[in-house]
Write a protein that holds these residues in place. Structure first.
Motif, PDB file in Angstrom:
ATOM      1  N   LYS A  19       1.435  -0.557-122.294  1.00 63.03           N
ATOM      2  CA  LYS A  19      -0.005  -0.755-122.456  1.00 63.03           C
ATOM      3  C   LYS A  19      -0.658   0.211-123.446  1.00 63.03           C
ATOM      4  O   LYS A  19      -1.866   0.142-123.674  1.00 63.03           O
ATOM      5  CB  LYS A  19      -0.695  -0.600-121.092  1.00 63.03           C
ATOM      6  CG  LYS A  19      -0.297  -1.654-120.069  1.00 63.03           C
ATOM      7  CD  LYS A  19      -1.006  -1.408-118.750  1.00 63.03           C
ATOM      8  CE  LYS A  19      -0.640  -2.449-117.708  1.00 63.03           C
ATOM      9  NZ  LYS A  19      -1.314  -2.176-116.404  1.00 63.03           N
ATOM     10  N   TYR A  55      -1.614  -2.997-129.419  1.00 59.84           N
ATOM     11  CA  TYR A  55      -0.631  -2.142-128.758  1.00 59.84           C
ATOM     12  C   TYR A  55       0.311  -1.463-129.750  1.00 59.84           C
ATOM     13  O   TYR A  55       0.634  -2.011-130.809  1.00 59.84           O
ATOM     14  CB  TYR A  55       0.185  -2.964-127.757  1.00 59.84           C
ATOM     15  CG  TYR A  55      -0.657  -3.650-126.716  1.00 59.84           C
ATOM     16  CD1 TYR A  55      -1.311  -2.917-125.726  1.00 59.84           C
ATOM     17  CD2 TYR A  55      -0.838  -5.034-126.738  1.00 59.84           C
ATOM     18  CE1 TYR A  55      -2.099  -3.541-124.778  1.00 59.84           C
ATOM     19  CE2 TYR A  55      -1.633  -5.670-125.787  1.00 59.84           C
ATOM     20  CZ  TYR A  55      -2.265  -4.917-124.813  1.00 59.84           C
ATOM     21  OH  TYR A  55      -3.051  -5.536-123.878  1.00 59.84           O
ATOM     22  N   LEU A  70       4.098  -6.155-125.550  1.00 60.40           N
ATOM     23  CA  LEU A  70       3.085  -7.179-125.311  1.00 60.40           C
ATOM     24  C   LEU A  70       2.748  -7.798-126.663  1.00 60.40           C
ATOM     25  O   LEU A  70       2.209  -7.126-127.540  1.00 60.40           O
ATOM     26  CB  LEU A  70       1.840  -6.565-124.660  1.00 60.40           C
ATOM     27  CG  LEU A  70       2.079  -5.844-123.327  1.00 60.40           C
ATOM     28  CD1 LEU A  70       0.782  -5.250-122.815  1.00 60.40           C
ATOM     29  CD2 LEU A  70       2.676  -6.806-122.304  1.00 60.40           C
ATOM     30  N   LEU A  99      -3.702 -10.408-122.156  1.00 60.23           N
ATOM     31  CA  LEU A  99      -2.872 -11.183-121.236  1.00 60.23           C
ATOM     32  C   LEU A  99      -3.400 -11.027-119.812  1.00 60.23           C
ATOM     33  O   LEU A  99      -3.987 -10.003-119.465  1.00 60.23           O
ATOM     34  CB  LEU A  99      -1.420 -10.712-121.306  1.00 60.23           C
ATOM     35  CG  LEU A  99      -0.670 -10.939-122.632  1.00 60.23           C
ATOM     36  CD1 LEU A  99       0.722 -10.328-122.555  1.00 60.23           C
ATOM     37  CD2 LEU A  99      -0.582 -12.415-122.954  1.00 60.23           C
ATOM     38  N   LEU A 158       1.228 -10.086-117.765  1.00 58.70           N
ATOM     39  CA  LEU A 158       1.654  -8.707-118.004  1.00 58.70           C
ATOM     40  C   LEU A 158       2.868  -8.361-117.153  1.00 58.70           C
ATOM     41  O   LEU A 158       3.837  -7.769-117.636  1.00 58.70           O
ATOM     42  CB  LEU A 158       0.510  -7.737-117.682  1.00 58.70           C
ATOM     43  CG  LEU A 158      -0.661  -7.677-118.656  1.00 58.70           C
ATOM     44  CD1 LEU A 158      -1.788  -6.828-118.069  1.00 58.70           C
ATOM     45  CD2 LEU A 158      -0.221  -7.098-120.001  1.00 58.70           C
ATOM     46  N   ARG A 188       5.981 -10.177-118.432  1.00 58.24           N
ATOM     47  CA  ARG A 188       6.489  -9.583-119.670  1.00 58.24           C
ATOM     48  C   ARG A 188       7.167  -8.245-119.391  1.00 58.24           C
ATOM     49  O   ARG A 188       8.226  -7.941-119.936  1.00 58.24           O
ATOM     50  CB  ARG A 188       5.331  -9.399-120.660  1.00 58.24           C
ATOM     51  CG  ARG A 188       5.751  -8.893-122.033  1.00 58.24           C
ATOM     52  CD  ARG A 188       6.658  -9.868-122.739  1.00 58.24           C
ATOM     53  NE  ARG A 188       7.121  -9.319-124.003  1.00 58.24           N
ATOM     54  CZ  ARG A 188       8.177  -9.742-124.654  1.00 58.24           C
ATOM     55  NH1 ARG A 188       8.891 -10.738-124.176  1.00 58.24           N
ATOM     56  NH2 ARG A 188       8.538  -9.191-125.801  1.00 58.24           N
ATOM     57  N   LYS A 189       6.556  -7.460-118.520  1.00 56.53           N
ATOM     58  CA  LYS A 189       7.144  -6.165-118.156  1.00 56.53           C
ATOM     59  C   LYS A 189       8.521  -6.356-117.530  1.00 56.53           C
ATOM     60  O   LYS A 189       9.486  -5.680-117.890  1.00 56.53           O
ATOM     61  CB  LYS A 189       6.237  -5.427-117.168  1.00 56.53           C
ATOM     62  CG  LYS A 189       6.744  -4.038-116.785  1.00 56.53           C
ATOM     63  CD  LYS A 189       6.129  -3.546-115.500  1.00 56.53           C
ATOM     64  CE  LYS A 189       6.892  -4.095-114.316  1.00 56.53           C
ATOM     65  NZ  LYS A 189       6.481  -3.512-113.028  1.00 56.53           N
TER      66      LYS A 189
END
Length: 402
Positions: free
Chosen positions: A258, A304, A309, A314, A319, A322-323
């Motif tokens: 982030k 970012y 990301l 998002l 999020l 994706r993480k």
């Protein structure tokens, strides 16, 4: 006029069945309330709002559904006596506060809590709760479970079940702490009784992971820092993420994911740690500057720093998804880098944080300074990080006796 009916919803579930809800209507508006039940179309009479005899437990299920319906009708009657212009929101508030057989059900209440977590953007917590929900459901083999049924004996049996499936103390501890937190929520909301609380006897503390955290020595960190990316270009992001984390006091993966360009000001990085909400101001060291310059040169069109990301704004579930995907690949490639470097230790994203603490200790930095640099709330947390290093110092010291 107000009406109440049990209905089969239109959303199909994974096994081909449909959820059953309580539909409360007033002034041509309706609100649906989940029940613990589901049914296949052949098992449900839409006209009567009840199970047919094709459902294996139709008599008992229909009795319970009737109790739910009677409870709702009683609340509607009370509200109409109090004020004729009450709303469905008034009904919902009253209905959720009333202790009823559905609400006392662990899985029904748990589903609500998971929904609240998702709505609040706490998708990581929601994911863990979903996983434990599925695990407990697999063990219990039924959706019928009240909080009073979760006894110390029940928890011991669940623990044995997890161990039979290869569960470690650390993994079992995560599941038990999740169930404990759920039980505490239930007590707070008057769904469960404090006198039934099983964790006064069943102690989750016994399940603290006994495996020491695997931190790297400074020599091993330098091996990864100087990793031959010209020969292994596919590992450029993984190597950069790990070295960036190490030289930013163990910044964790979520915070790196982030991190925005606006958080970088001259020779400092400013960010708030997601886990503890602590504020950090970190000096940019040469290895970090080199990594930032690299991503500045190859920046994608987002706010970012890192290409984790790929879009701005998002949603929390996006999020989390994706993480999860990126972290899996990151950890897999870290192990491959370690193997190439000849480092015989299991390396994950979190090893950078532990290694930062241990390398400072290796260089003679005081524990309280290390604790402050990592944003720990007390020294005991830092000492846990340093335990492996302390043991190695003892081992070396003992060698002088030989």
């Amino acid at each position: 006029m107000s009406t109440v009916k049990t209905v089969l919803r239109k959303t199909i579930l994974a096994d081909g069945s449909y959820p059953i809800s309580l539909r409360v209507s007033k002034d041509r508006k309706s609100k649906y309330f989940k029940t613990i039940f589901r049914a296949f179309p052949m098992e449900w009479n839409q006209t009567t709002g009840s199970f047919t005899n094709k459902n294996s437990n139709n008599i008992q299920n229909n009795r319970l559904l009737l109790k739910f319906k009677d409870r709702a009708l009683k609340i509607l009657s009370d509200l109409e006596m109090e004020k004729s212009d009450f709303t469905l929101k008034d009904f919902e508030n009253r209905f959720r506060l009333v202790s009823n057989p559905v609400h006392q059900n662990v899985f029904y209440f748990w589903d609500e809590i998971i929904g609240e977590m998702i709505y609040a953007g706490r998708t990581g917590n929601a994911r863990v709760n979903k996983e434990v929900f599925a695990s407990l459901n697999l063990f219990h083999k039924s959706t019928r479970l009240n909080f009073k049924d979760i006894t110390p004996s029940f928890l011991n049996k669940y623990e044995a079940f997890l161990r039979s499936r290869g569960g470690s103390d650390g993994g079992i501890g995560v599941r038990m702490r999740t169930i404990r937190a759920l039980y505490n929520f239930a007590i707070e909301r008057k769904i469960a009784k404090e006198q039934d609380y099983p964790f006064k006897i069943y102690k989750v503390s016994k399940l603290k992971g006994k495996n020491l955290k695997k931190a790297l020595r400074i020599e091993e960190i330098l091996q990864i820092r100087d990793f031959d990316l010209a020969r292994y270009p596919r590992y450029v992001n993984t190597r950069n993420y790990f070295i960036f984390s190490f030289y930013t006091r163990g910044m964790n993966f979520v915070d790196m994911m982030k991190l925005e360009w606006k958080a970088i000001n001259n020779d400092k990085i400013y960010y708030t740690r997601s886990k503890t909400k602590g504020n950090f101001k970190i000096k940019i060291l040469p290895p970090v500057r080199e990594i930032l310059n690299y991503y500045k040169e190859f920046a994608i069109d987002t706010k970012y720093v890192f290409p984790i990301l790929l879009k701005n704004n998002l949603t929390p579930p996006q999020l989390e998804n994706r993480k999860h995907k990126t972290l899996q690949r990151y950890n897999k490639e870290l192990k491959e880098i370690a193997e190439i470097c000849g480092i015989d230790k299991p390396i994950t994203s979190y090893v950078a944080r532990h290694s930062f603490a241990n390398c400072l200790k290796q260089k003679g930095v005081a524990t309280d300074i290390i604790s402050e640099s990592m944003g720990h709330q007390n020294l005991s947390i830092t000492q846990t990080y340093l335990k492996e290093f302390d043991n190695s110092v003892l081992d070396n010291a003992i060698e002088i006796l030989v």
